[in-house]
Design a protein around this motif. Structure first.
Motif, PDB file in Angstrom:
ATOM      1  N   GLY A 227      -6.244  -1.944  18.431  1.00 11.15           N
ATOM      2  CA  GLY A 227      -5.056  -2.789  18.263  1.00 11.15           C
ATOM      3  C   GLY A 227      -4.198  -2.713  19.348  1.00 11.15           C
ATOM      4  O   GLY A 227      -4.495  -1.822  20.442  1.00 11.15           O
ATOM      5  N   ASP A 228      -3.508  -3.534  19.632  1.00  5.71           N
ATOM      6  CA  ASP A 228      -2.493  -3.665  20.913  1.00  5.71           C
ATOM      7  C   ASP A 228      -0.930  -3.801  20.248  1.00  5.71           C
ATOM      8  O   ASP A 228      -0.914  -4.713  19.763  1.00  5.71           O
ATOM      9  N   PRO A 229      -0.061  -2.872  20.160  1.00  5.05           N
ATOM     10  CA  PRO A 229      -0.303  -1.621  21.184  1.00  5.05           C
ATOM     11  C   PRO A 229      -0.741  -0.291  20.724  1.00  5.05           C
ATOM     12  O   PRO A 229      -0.545   0.688  21.245  1.00  5.05           O
ATOM     13  N   GLU A 230      -1.296  -0.302  19.552  1.00  7.36           N
ATOM     14  CA  GLU A 230      -1.641   1.006  19.054  1.00  7.36           C
ATOM     15  C   GLU A 230      -2.682   1.778  20.051  1.00  7.36           C
ATOM     16  O   GLU A 230      -2.567   2.958  20.015  1.00  7.36           O
TER      17      GLU A 230
ATOM     18  N   ARG B  37     -11.552  -4.432  16.337  1.00  7.04           N
ATOM     19  CA  ARG B  37     -11.237  -4.199  17.633  1.00  7.04           C
ATOM     20  C   ARG B  37     -10.070  -3.239  17.960  1.00  7.04           C
ATOM     21  O   ARG B  37      -9.271  -2.881  16.660  1.00  7.04           O
TER      22      ARG B  37
ATOM     23  N   ASP C 289       2.533   0.531  14.063  1.00  7.48           N
ATOM     24  CA  ASP C 289       3.093  -0.405  15.231  1.00  7.48           C
ATOM     25  C   ASP C 289       4.320  -1.149  14.406  1.00  7.48           C
ATOM     26  O   ASP C 289       4.708  -0.794  13.248  1.00  7.48           O
TER      27      ASP C 289
HETATM   28  N1  GLY Z   1      -0.899  -4.551  16.721  1.00  8.53           N
HETATM   29  C1  GLY Z   1      -1.510  -5.344  15.796  1.00  8.53           C
HETATM   30  C2  GLY Z   1      -2.816  -5.718  16.320  1.00  8.53           C
HETATM   31  O1  GLY Z   1      -3.290  -5.535  17.391  1.00  8.53           O
HETATM   32  O2  GLY Z   1      -3.257  -6.500  15.677  1.00  8.53           O
END
Ligand code: GLY
Length: 426
Positions: A290-293, A288, A214
């Motif tokens: 990842g966001d945005p992964e 958990r 990311d």
């Molecule tokens: N993109 C990093 C996270 O989800 O922590």
């Protein structure tokens, strides 16, 4: 299967989107969801917050939910899985003790040391004087990390002792991180390239998904403040070069420890790695997706996500063949102009001519529906993922598509994946 997804970000939209593709899944509920999950195939939003464990358990019982999937970190740290499992629900995600790999950076570092996983040298401190003395004596010790969850702001990478001093003052004198800053780590500053690996775990077996990366900084050229993530891409060219070392020095010790009971974990283990001096150092664990992964990785997944997550809850992941396509994907996140200082609220989002072929996918994050119109409702508003045979094609597809999305004061980074593409071109 009826599935309940807990959360309301781009990650949860991507989870609902992928779960909806499973022939095994009849209905998905997202609590509380966003404007994208409200309109997703097979999916309905329900108005229950991620912290209301009793209401979630009651909803799951009344609606005969077969599997609950937890998205964000805070409820995991607060024991949502323990709570729902006590109420006899099947839950994908780590219990509170297992999630400690994310909610205590000290525990994570001690686990890495215990399992002989390469990680930056560190010491743990509970007061400013000793921490500062350590930084003064050790010219490499320039990274300060608070132990607890800190909305992605708990890592301070410093250049000088004076900066370390300021970071320590904010933690110990101004109490800027509250209880999260009761303990801290000071660690060696490493310089190198980063990548992340999301691994499914069923308690005994670990299966890695393709490496991704990311972009945390707000502005092009990795400038500006840290954010939750302004974009992500997969695969990561650097991974190919270091695959063997990562498998042997990082993934194998974790797998072995899961197998022989020295480590307990069920859910997604997100491993942040930094390559320095040809060594894959583990920077952090998250417990958990990842966001945005997730918005980059799941569109490449060919296997049935619902069956894979279910297998993590009954220790049968070894029998799941996790398959991903050979191409690439790249997600660009759109935010309001003032993000991360403030969120965008109530702006109408228009989407024209979005290619609904298999090359583009729009994932909502901070959005909601008002009278059937999608409006902004958060910091990171949405993400556009492009797919292609390689990163360059995925990038073209993502950037072409995001031009068709608009809301007042929308901004996005123009350079997601560009360093990786340059390294491929060399
Ligand atoms: N993109 C990093 C996270 O989800 O922590």
């Amino acid at each position: 299967m009826k599935i309940l997804v807990v959360g309301n970000g781009g990650r949860e939209h991507a989870l609902c989107w992928k779960l909806a593709q499973s022939r095994e899944v009849s209905e998905i509920f997202c609590a509380p969801g966003n404007g994208g999950t409200a309109r997703e195939n097979k999916t309905k939003n329900i108005d229950i917050g991620v912290g209301d464990f009793d209401a979630l358990a009651k909803f799951a019982s009344e609606n005969k939910i077969d599997l609950i999937v937890i998205g964000p970190d805070n409820p995991l740290a607060d024991g949502i899985v323990d709570h729902l499992e006590r109420a006899s629900h099947r839950v994908f995600g780590p219990n509170k003790e297992q999630a400690k790999l994310e909610w205590s950076k000290v525990h994570a570092k001690e686990t890495m040391r215990r399992l002989s996983i390469p990680t930056a040298d560190f010491e743990v401190f509970e007061n400013k004087e000793k921490a500062l003395a350590y930084a003064k004596q050790n010219e490499l010790a320039r990274v300060v990390k608070v132990d607890g969850l800190a909305l992605g702001k708990g890592v301070m990478v410093c250049d000088t002792v004076e900066e370390v001093d300021q970071a320590l003052s904010s933690i110990f004198d101004q109490k800027a991180f509250g209880d999260a800053g009761q303990k801290i780590i000071i660690e060696q500053k490493l310089i190198g390239e980063e990548l992340s690996i999301l691994c499914l775990c069923d308690g005994k077996t670990l299966k890695a998904m393709p490496a991704c990366q990311d972009h945390k900084r707000r502005y092009d050229g990795d400038k500006g403040p840290n954010t939750g993530g302004m974009g992500a891409y997969t695969p990561v060219p650097l991974y190919d070069k270091y695959q063997k070392q990562i498998e042997e020095q990082v993934l194998a010790p974790i797998s072995n420890a899961l197998q022989d009971g020295r480590l307990s974990f069920k859910g997604v283990l997100f491993i942040g790695i930094l390559i320095a001096d040809d060594i894959p150092y583990v920077l952090e664990f998250n417990a958990r997706f990842g966001d945005p992964e997730t918005q980059a990785v799941l569109p490449r997944m060919k296997s049935d996500l619902a069956l894979a997550l279910l297998a993590c809850t009954n220790q049968s992941l070894a029998h799941i063949d996790l398959q991903f396509d050979q191409g690439a994907s790249l997600c660009v996140v759109a935010v309001g102009k003032d993000y991360p200082k403030s969120s965008s609220k109530g702006e109408t989002i228009t989407v024209s001519q979005l290619d609904s072929s298999t090359t583009v996918q729009l994932f909502h994050a901070g959005t909601s529906l008002k009278d059937d119109i999608v409006i902004t409702n958060g910091g990171r508003v949405l993400g556009v993922t492009g797919l292609g045979k390689d990163l360059s094609e995925a990038s073209k597809n993502a950037y072409k598509a995001i031009e068709n999305v608009n809301f007042n004061q929308m901004e996005y980074r123009k350079d997601i994946g560009s360093r990786a593409m340059r390294s491929v071109a060399k």
